[in-house]
Design a protein around this motif. Structure first.
Motif, PDB file in Angstrom:
ATOM      1  N   VAL A 134       0.856  -1.190   0.000  1.00 48.63           N
ATOM      2  CA  VAL A 134       0.000   0.000   0.000  1.00 48.63           C
ATOM      3  C   VAL A 134       0.886   1.231   0.000  1.00 48.63           C
ATOM      4  O   VAL A 134       1.701   1.423   0.916  1.00 48.63           O
ATOM      5  CB  VAL A 134      -0.924   0.021   1.234  1.00 48.63           C
ATOM      6  N   ARG A 135       0.702   2.061  -1.010  1.00 44.42           N
ATOM      7  CA  ARG A 135       1.467   3.307  -1.107  1.00 44.42           C
ATOM      8  C   ARG A 135       0.522   4.505  -1.015  1.00 44.42           C
ATOM      9  O   ARG A 135      -0.622   4.446  -1.444  1.00 44.42           O
ATOM     10  CB  ARG A 135       2.234   3.385  -2.427  1.00 44.42           C
ATOM     11  N   LEU A 136       1.044   5.589  -0.471  1.00 47.17           N
ATOM     12  CA  LEU A 136       0.357   6.878  -0.472  1.00 47.17           C
ATOM     13  C   LEU A 136       1.156   7.812  -1.354  1.00 47.17           C
ATOM     14  O   LEU A 136       2.350   8.056  -1.109  1.00 47.17           O
ATOM     15  CB  LEU A 136       0.269   7.441   0.953  1.00 47.17           C
ATOM     16  N   ARG A 137       0.525   8.328  -2.398  1.00 48.68           N
ATOM     17  CA  ARG A 137       1.238   9.178  -3.342  1.00 48.68           C
ATOM     18  C   ARG A 137       1.619  10.495  -2.690  1.00 48.68           C
ATOM     19  O   ARG A 137       0.916  11.019  -1.821  1.00 48.68           O
ATOM     20  CB  ARG A 137       0.404   9.420  -4.597  1.00 48.68           C
ATOM     21  N   THR A 138       2.730  11.056  -3.114  1.00 47.09           N
ATOM     22  CA  THR A 138       3.232  12.309  -2.556  1.00 47.09           C
ATOM     23  C   THR A 138       2.437  13.486  -3.104  1.00 47.09           C
ATOM     24  O   THR A 138       1.611  13.340  -4.013  1.00 47.09           O
ATOM     25  CB  THR A 138       4.714  12.494  -2.899  1.00 47.09           C
ATOM     26  N   ALA A 139       2.688  14.670  -2.528  1.00 43.58           N
ATOM     27  CA  ALA A 139       2.006  15.880  -2.997  1.00 43.58           C
ATOM     28  C   ALA A 139       2.325  16.166  -4.454  1.00 43.58           C
ATOM     29  O   ALA A 139       1.525  16.784  -5.171  1.00 43.58           O
ATOM     30  CB  ALA A 139       2.398  17.077  -2.121  1.00 43.58           C
ATOM     31  N   ALA A 140       3.484  15.706  -4.933  1.00 50.86           N
ATOM     32  CA  ALA A 140       3.867  15.918  -6.336  1.00 50.86           C
ATOM     33  C   ALA A 140       3.259  14.873  -7.255  1.00 50.86           C
ATOM     34  O   ALA A 140       3.490  14.895  -8.462  1.00 50.86           O
ATOM     35  CB  ALA A 140       5.384  15.893  -6.453  1.00 50.86           C
ATOM     36  N   GLY A 141       2.471  13.928  -6.688  1.00 48.23           N
ATOM     37  CA  GLY A 141       1.828  12.917  -7.510  1.00 48.23           C
ATOM     38  C   GLY A 141       2.683  11.702  -7.763  1.00 48.23           C
ATOM     39  O   GLY A 141       2.327  10.851  -8.586  1.00 48.23           O
ATOM     40  N   GLU A 142       3.802  11.573  -7.064  1.00 52.64           N
ATOM     41  CA  GLU A 142       4.681  10.427  -7.262  1.00 52.64           C
ATOM     42  C   GLU A 142       4.356   9.338  -6.244  1.00 52.64           C
ATOM     43  O   GLU A 142       3.822   9.611  -5.166  1.00 52.64           O
ATOM     44  CB  GLU A 142       6.143  10.864  -7.114  1.00 52.64           C
ATOM     45  N   ALA A 143       4.696   8.097  -6.607  1.00 49.40           N
ATOM     46  CA  ALA A 143       4.463   6.979  -5.702  1.00 49.40           C
ATOM     47  C   ALA A 143       5.378   7.102  -4.487  1.00 49.40           C
ATOM     48  O   ALA A 143       6.597   7.235  -4.623  1.00 49.40           O
ATOM     49  CB  ALA A 143       4.696   5.659  -6.423  1.00 49.40           C
TER      50      ALA A 143
END
Length: 509
Positions: free
Chosen positions: A114-123
């Motif tokens: 499970v990943r939460l994407r960063t504010a920049a939209g990256e994994a």
């Protein structure tokens, strides 16, 4: 049982944003569980190498569960969680390994990072692992429906690993409908239907589409079927938005007297748009009942409005009659009747503006108290205060209780304070300060406890509440013991003045 947030905060170092993302997954993962025919368990790493805690679990509605016991709160380590450790450390979906046994149940393990994407939209980094465990005791050759379910489930699992599933929740939306079993349509990248479940086919047939859905341009079909062109455009744009990678809000389509709810989800495993998933549900009967309830509610509100108008008319007629009579006693009796009718009209006025048969009672009490000080036949200026809250009361309690309070407040104002110049008036002013009546309300164990207390001269020594000839107190006793099934006590307050204490049951009995 502790909640997901409680468990995560107690045993892990996850950030609030990480826990919020896990909550979103747990709120929308019934879809993945049903498509996978598998239990999903949400595991988070805890302090200590290779140790995991289960913070949430969901069972499929499309297949037997692999776990008879709830796994939430269980901490495990060692060989039992080797697959979770691989998915967490390497950041990839783990599907290797032989079946395992839970008692007499054979099961297949899978692990989805499970990943939460960063504010920049990256994994971002892996914050948890979803265990996908399938009960193999009923394994057989899968049908076309099951193959499409499993293919779609794999795409969504990859999107969890990418951090693109679940999509953001729209305000006011729930996760209850539509579900996989209600109807599923899978689209390719061009918006053409590649598979439609039997329930989905039936739902579209009710809208007037008689032929098979496979090969249809679904957005165009929505435009053609909808009775309202604007509604059809919205439903079509919802499909197109999902094909672009967005997650639009749910839309409804009305056609030929039927209503269908649709939810469009993008399919973007590894960030590549490959199509969309459209869940549909026939909600014709639900909407018919909704419309019937709305009509019923409007009718009830109109009835309350007319009752209020009729009561106000009665009050006006009594007021006219009071002006014509010459006997002071008759005039006073008519004026008291006007006030009683007006207090009941207040309840119906509030109900006429409400969507259910309950009223916010604090505002009604405040208006009745204000009216009591304005119309009471007394030369003394009396203040009114309310402490505590009555809250929301059902109409059958509110109508009787407002009459009771109206009588008690008028009695307190008119009889509790001697007029200027009368014996005892100065003493009341000196000891009690400003003349005042306080209404106190408190809810305790399904009971409403109310007191109406003044700081006046108190009850006379010869006062008998049971045998008193005062019509207002007779009304109060009859309503409290009869309609409200409660009790009342009139007594002198320890701080001076008079206190009426009411106990009214709020539960059914």
């Amino acid at each position: 049982m502790s909640t997901l947030r409680d468990l995560a905060e107690e045993h892990t170092r996850l950030r609030p944003s990480d826990i919020d993302h896990l909550h979103r997954i747990a709120g929308d993962w019934q879809l993945l569980s049903d498509l996978s025919f598998a239990d999903l368990l949400l595991w988070v790493p805890v302090d200590g190498e290779g140790t995991f805690l289960c913070v949430a679990q969901v069972r499929p509605t499309t297949a037997p569960t692999a776990y008879l016991d709830d796994q939430v709160g269980r901490i495990v380590g060692g060989p039992e969680v080797a697959h979770l450790e691989v998915a967490h450390r390497q950041g990839r979906i783990w599907r290797e390994g032989d079946p395992v046994w839970y008692g007499d149940v054979p099961a297949r393990h899978e692990a989805i990072p499970v990943r939460l994407r960063t504010a920049a939209g990256e994994a971002g980094e892996v914050i948890a692992v979803v265990g996908r465990d399938t009960n193999l005791s009923t394994a057989r050759t899968p049908s076309q429906l099951e193959l499409n379910y499993l293919t779609t489930a794999d795409d969504l699992a990859q999107m969890i690993a990418d951090g693109t599933f679940p999509p953001p929740r729209h305000p006011g939306e729930t996760t209850s409908a539509p579900r996989v079993g209600d109807g599923l349509v899978r689209l390719d990248a061009n918006g053409k239907v590649t598979y439609a479940s039997p329930n989905a086919q039936s739902a579209y047939r009710r809208l007037g589409h008689a032929s098979h859905l496979v090969g249809e341009d679904l957005a165009g079909l929505h435009r053609r079927l909808a009775s309202d062109p604007l509604e059809g455009t919205d439903a079509a744009n919802s499909v197109l938005a999902a094909l672009r990678g967005d997650a639009p809000p749910r839309r409804e389509i009305d056609a030929r007297g039927a209503t269908m709810l649709t939810r469009s989800l993008p399919l973007m495993p590894a960030g590549v748009p490959i199509g969309a998933l459209v869940l549909v549900r026939d909600v014709t009967e639900v909407r018919r009942r909704d419309r019937a309830l709305i009509t019923k509610d409007a009718t009830i509100r109109e009835i309350h409005h007319r009752v209020k108008n009729n009561l106000q008319t009665v009050a006006a007629l009594l007021r006219l009659q009071a002006r014509r009579v010459t006997m002071p006693e008759a005039r006073v009796a008519l004026e008291e009747s006007v006030r009683r009718v007006a207090s009941i009209a207040l309840v119906h006025e509030t109900l006429s503006m409400s969507s259910d048969e309950a009223v916010e009672f604090d505002g009604i009490v405040d208006r009745v108290a204000s009216a009591a000080t304005e119309v009471a036949a007394t030369e003394v200026s009396v203040g009114m205060r309310r402490r505590g809250s009555f809250g929301v009361l059902p109409a059958e309690i509110a109508t009787s209780l407002v009459m009771v309070l109206n009588e008690l407040l008028l009695n307190a104002v008119e009889h509790g304070f001697p007029p200027p110049g009368e014996d005892g008036a100065a003493a009341v002013r000196d000891e009690g300060g400003r003349p005042e009546v306080v209404v106190t309300a408190q809810r305790l164990r399904k009971q409403l406890h109310v007191s109406v207390a003044d700081n006046g001269r108190g009850l006379p020594a010869e006062f008998d509440a049971e045998r008193g000839a005062n019509l207002g107190l007779q009304i109060v006793r009859a309503l409290i013991t009869g309609e409200l099934r409660g009790s009342i006590e009139l007594r002198n307050s320890a701080a001076g003045g008079t206190e009426a204490v009411l106990v009214v049951p709020l539960g059914k009995g």
